[in-house]
Scaffold this active site. Structure first.
Site, PDB file in Angstrom:
ATOM      1  CB  THR A  15      10.261  -6.258  -3.441  1.00 22.06           C
ATOM      2  OG1 THR A  15      11.573  -5.701  -3.532  1.00 22.06           O
ATOM      3  CG2 THR A  15      10.187  -7.539  -4.235  1.00 22.06           C
ATOM      4  CG  ASP A  16       7.238  -4.162   0.669  1.00 24.94           C
ATOM      5  OD1 ASP A  16       8.136  -5.003   0.916  1.00 24.94           O
ATOM      6  OD2 ASP A  16       6.062  -4.305   1.028  1.00 24.94           O
ATOM      7  CD  GLN A  17      11.863   0.848   3.619  1.00 20.42           C
ATOM      8  OE1 GLN A  17      10.942   0.960   4.419  1.00 20.42           O
ATOM      9  NE2 GLN A  17      12.955   1.577   3.663  1.00 20.42           N
ATOM     10  CB  VAL A  20       6.486  -8.325   0.564  1.00 17.45           C
ATOM     11  CG1 VAL A  20       5.095  -8.693   0.113  1.00 17.45           C
ATOM     12  CG2 VAL A  20       6.918  -9.196   1.741  1.00 17.45           C
TER      13      VAL A  20
END
Length: 132
Positions: A15-17, A20
């Protein structure tokens, strides 16, 4: 049309920050789907490679409908679309636990002779498995 599905839980590292799933990870989910689709037919990439055949991806498309998030349990559906000449094509659908369609995709792969690096028609042991 032959369909196979499996589940995978989204790991934090995928995931990203914002929590997601990073878009580049969907290609890995699709690859996992293809590997399991083949295994379900009684074929493996490892076996094909040991017999001199590889299957590189030559086309990949994705369509994001809703985000997948950290810790979601995803169902990855791999759908055999067609095999023509030296190419094999798959469609993909990824769902969350609520059954919502999150992502769709398509990939085209080419059977390649590892010695020559040239496209080849799939060997008989592969085509006989594809005749379902």
């Amino acid at each position: 049309m032959k369909i196979h599905q499996f589940t995978v839980r989204v790991r934090y590292a995928e995931t990203d920050q914002m929590g997601v799933v990073y878009h580049g990870n969907y290609a890995q989910y699709f690859e996992m789907g293809r590997v399991e689709w083949l295994r379900n037919l009684g074929l493996t990439y490892k076996e094909m490679e040991s017999r001199g055949i590889m299957l590189p991806v030559v086309s990949l498309s994705l369509n994001f409908k809703k985000p997948a998030r950290y810790d979601d349990l995803l169902t990855v559906k791999t759908i055999f679309k067609k095999q023509e000449s030296v190419k094999i094509e798959f469609d993909y659908e990824i769902y969350n636990e609520q059954g919502e369609l999150l992502t769709t995709g398509n990939s085209v792969l080419v059977f390649v002779d590892m010695k020559t690096g040239r496209p080849v028609t799939p060997p008989e042991y592969v085509t006989e498995k594809l005749l379902f």
